[in-house]
Design a protein around this motif. Sequence first.
Motif, PDB file in Angstrom:
ATOM      1  N   ARG A   1       0.813  -1.211   0.000  1.00 41.97           N
ATOM      2  CA  ARG A   1       0.000   0.000   0.000  1.00 41.97           C
ATOM      3  C   ARG A   1       0.850   1.266   0.000  1.00 41.97           C
ATOM      4  NH1 ARG A   1      -5.618  -1.026   3.237  1.00 41.97           N
ATOM      5  NH2 ARG A   1      -5.954  -3.178   2.577  1.00 41.97           N
ATOM      6  N   THR A   2       2.004   1.217  -0.655  1.00 40.89           N
ATOM      7  CA  THR A   2       2.887   2.369  -0.649  1.00 40.89           C
ATOM      8  C   THR A   2       3.108   2.896  -2.062  1.00 40.89           C
ATOM      9  OG1 THR A   2       4.931   1.083  -0.893  1.00 40.89           O
ATOM     10  CG2 THR A   2       4.092   1.429   1.354  1.00 40.89           C
ATOM     11  N   VAL A   3       3.446   4.176  -2.125  1.00 43.05           N
ATOM     12  CA  VAL A   3       3.800   4.782  -3.406  1.00 43.05           C
ATOM     13  C   VAL A   3       5.093   4.176  -3.933  1.00 43.05           C
ATOM     14  CG1 VAL A   3       4.383   6.938  -4.573  1.00 43.05           C
ATOM     15  CG2 VAL A   3       2.591   6.918  -2.836  1.00 43.05           C
ATOM     16  N   ASP A   4       5.999   3.819  -3.026  1.00 41.86           N
ATOM     17  CA  ASP A   4       7.249   3.200  -3.465  1.00 41.86           C
ATOM     18  C   ASP A   4       6.980   1.903  -4.213  1.00 41.86           C
ATOM     19  OD1 ASP A   4       8.818   5.204  -2.455  1.00 41.86           O
ATOM     20  OD2 ASP A   4       9.346   4.151  -0.599  1.00 41.86           O
ATOM     21  N   GLU A   5       6.057   1.089  -3.709  1.00 40.92           N
ATOM     22  CA  GLU A   5       5.731  -0.140  -4.423  1.00 40.92           C
ATOM     23  C   GLU A   5       5.129   0.166  -5.781  1.00 40.92           C
ATOM     24  OE1 GLU A   5       3.065  -4.171  -3.874  1.00 40.92           O
ATOM     25  OE2 GLU A   5       2.136  -2.213  -4.146  1.00 40.92           O
ATOM     26  N   ALA A   6       4.256   1.163  -5.850  1.00 39.91           N
ATOM     27  CA  ALA A   6       3.647   1.535  -7.121  1.00 39.91           C
ATOM     28  C   ALA A   6       4.721   1.935  -8.137  1.00 39.91           C
ATOM     29  CB  ALA A   6       2.659   2.680  -6.918  1.00 39.91           C
ATOM     30  N   ARG A   7       5.688   2.748  -7.704  1.00 44.47           N
ATOM     31  CA  ARG A   7       6.766   3.160  -8.608  1.00 44.47           C
ATOM     32  C   ARG A   7       7.600   1.955  -9.044  1.00 44.47           C
ATOM     33  NH1 ARG A   7       7.266   8.086  -5.303  1.00 44.47           N
ATOM     34  NH2 ARG A   7       6.609   9.831  -6.636  1.00 44.47           N
ATOM     35  N   TRP A   8       7.822   1.044  -8.111  1.00 41.57           N
ATOM     36  CA  TRP A   8       8.605  -0.152  -8.432  1.00 41.57           C
ATOM     37  C   TRP A   8       7.903  -0.989  -9.498  1.00 41.57           C
ATOM     38  CZ3 TRP A   8       7.687  -5.460  -6.916  1.00 41.57           C
ATOM     39  CH2 TRP A   8       8.779  -6.306  -7.100  1.00 41.57           C
ATOM     40  N   LEU A   9       6.615  -1.217  -9.333  1.00 36.91           N
ATOM     41  CA  LEU A   9       5.858  -1.997 -10.319  1.00 36.91           C
ATOM     42  C   LEU A   9       5.843  -1.301 -11.678  1.00 36.91           C
ATOM     43  CD1 LEU A   9       2.812  -3.160  -8.153  1.00 36.91           C
ATOM     44  CD2 LEU A   9       4.647  -4.612  -9.044  1.00 36.91           C
ATOM     45  N   LEU A  10       5.658   0.015 -11.676  1.00 40.59           N
ATOM     46  CA  LEU A  10       5.662   0.747 -12.934  1.00 40.59           C
ATOM     47  C   LEU A  10       7.034   0.693 -13.594  1.00 40.59           C
ATOM     48  CD1 LEU A  10       3.509   3.810 -11.835  1.00 40.59           C
ATOM     49  CD2 LEU A  10       2.811   1.993 -13.401  1.00 40.59           C
ATOM     50  N   GLY A  11       8.081   0.696 -12.780  1.00 38.26           N
ATOM     51  CA  GLY A  11       9.421   0.558 -13.330  1.00 38.26           C
ATOM     52  C   GLY A  11       9.642  -0.797 -13.965  1.00 38.26           C
TER      53      GLY A  11
ATOM     54  N   ARG B   1       6.245  -7.938 -20.831  1.00 33.93           N
ATOM     55  CA  ARG B   1       5.435  -9.007 -20.244  1.00 33.93           C
ATOM     56  C   ARG B   1       4.461  -8.472 -19.214  1.00 33.93           C
ATOM     57  NH1 ARG B   1       8.982 -13.615 -18.088  1.00 33.93           N
ATOM     58  NH2 ARG B   1       6.905 -14.511 -17.794  1.00 33.93           N
ATOM     59  N   ILE B   2       4.655  -7.241 -18.761  1.00 31.95           N
ATOM     60  CA  ILE B   2       3.673  -6.605 -17.881  1.00 31.95           C
ATOM     61  C   ILE B   2       2.837  -5.671 -18.750  1.00 31.95           C
ATOM     62  CG2 ILE B   2       3.267  -5.201 -15.852  1.00 31.95           C
ATOM     63  CD1 ILE B   2       5.909  -6.083 -14.756  1.00 31.95           C
ATOM     64  N   ALA B   3       1.610  -6.080 -19.003  1.00 27.99           N
ATOM     65  CA  ALA B   3       0.733  -5.312 -19.887  1.00 27.99           C
ATOM     66  C   ALA B   3       0.198  -4.063 -19.209  1.00 27.99           C
ATOM     67  CB  ALA B   3      -0.427  -6.188 -20.362  1.00 27.99           C
ATOM     68  N   GLY B   4       0.107  -4.078 -17.890  1.00 20.98           N
ATOM     69  CA  GLY B   4      -0.404  -2.940 -17.152  1.00 20.98           C
ATOM     70  C   GLY B   4      -0.224  -3.178 -15.668  1.00 20.98           C
ATOM     71  N   VAL B   5      -0.393  -2.115 -14.881  1.00 25.67           N
ATOM     72  CA  VAL B   5      -0.194  -2.174 -13.438  1.00 25.67           C
ATOM     73  C   VAL B   5      -1.413  -1.577 -12.743  1.00 25.67           C
ATOM     74  CG1 VAL B   5       1.187  -1.348 -11.498  1.00 25.67           C
ATOM     75  CG2 VAL B   5       2.317  -2.047 -13.625  1.00 25.67           C
ATOM     76  N   VAL B   6      -1.896  -2.282 -11.737  1.00 29.19           N
ATOM     77  CA  VAL B   6      -2.959  -1.789 -10.853  1.00 29.19           C
ATOM     78  C   VAL B   6      -2.310  -1.436  -9.526  1.00 29.19           C
ATOM     79  CG1 VAL B   6      -5.114  -2.343  -9.658  1.00 29.19           C
ATOM     80  CG2 VAL B   6      -4.723  -3.180 -11.988  1.00 29.19           C
TER      81      VAL B   6
END
Length: 292
Positions: free
Chosen positions: A52-62, A69-74
Amino acid sequence: MTGIDAHVHLWDPGLHDHGWLRSAGELNRPRLLDDLGAAAGPVTAVAVQAGRTVDEARWLLGLAACSPRIAGVVIHADLADPAAVDMIDALRAEDGGSALVGVRDPVGAGDGARLGLPQVRRSLAALGERGLAVDLLLGHGTLREACAAAGDLPQVRFVVDHGAISAVDVRRDGLGEWAAQLTPLGRLPHVVCKLSGLGRATAGPGGVSRDAVARVLLDVFGPRRLAFGSDWPVSTQWSPYEDVVGAAARMLGGLTADEATAVWGGTAVEAYGLDPAAAAIDTRMTTRQGEH
């Protein structure tokens, strides 16, 4: 067969603190793209937040920026926070932000009423204006509130995770009450559902029939508003990846070719606004069988 796995998780406990993983046994170790590839082969997937962190969101988007192979990120966002939409806008403006296709704010048991909070409704409407999907991870007793929210916001694309199978105690009460509560939500044309995460309710002694769950979901949503998702690696608590795919293929064996194409990729493309090329069907998956 699968064109897009609409629900996988990637995490690294050494980088981000996922409190729930500390008591999750074998799951509490890095699960990265190479691990997904080893389990699933060359699958294309939607990566869904596990923290539930912004850091995780940035990591997934990176990760998405580095791998097709990652079509999109939620990502996760606290939709009751007035700053949530600004945070989402900022992430979308950063490098890799174009992979942000959806937002999830899990609604736990007893928290259903928050879906009616004015700020949550404003955040949901703002996500709809931006063309972002909203994943609904629904805890016990939250289906009616989710139906009310979705009914009031027809401009928002809602994606029901795991068939909302945890919103009712189906092991104790059977499938009837779950189906009755799910049906009004599933009749809304802007709501789709993932055929995913069923192991918790179907595996082991006392589990409900996986085939019966699939029949309800097919009846309520229709095959053109269902999307396959493995829920890897959480699903490995009950079944290897190939068995999850094989079980889904068996449950969906009576579909027409067009209907199957929707479940195995087309629905995810529409719900998340993905590149249609990502949904190219891998016919090798049609031969994988499993009974879990």
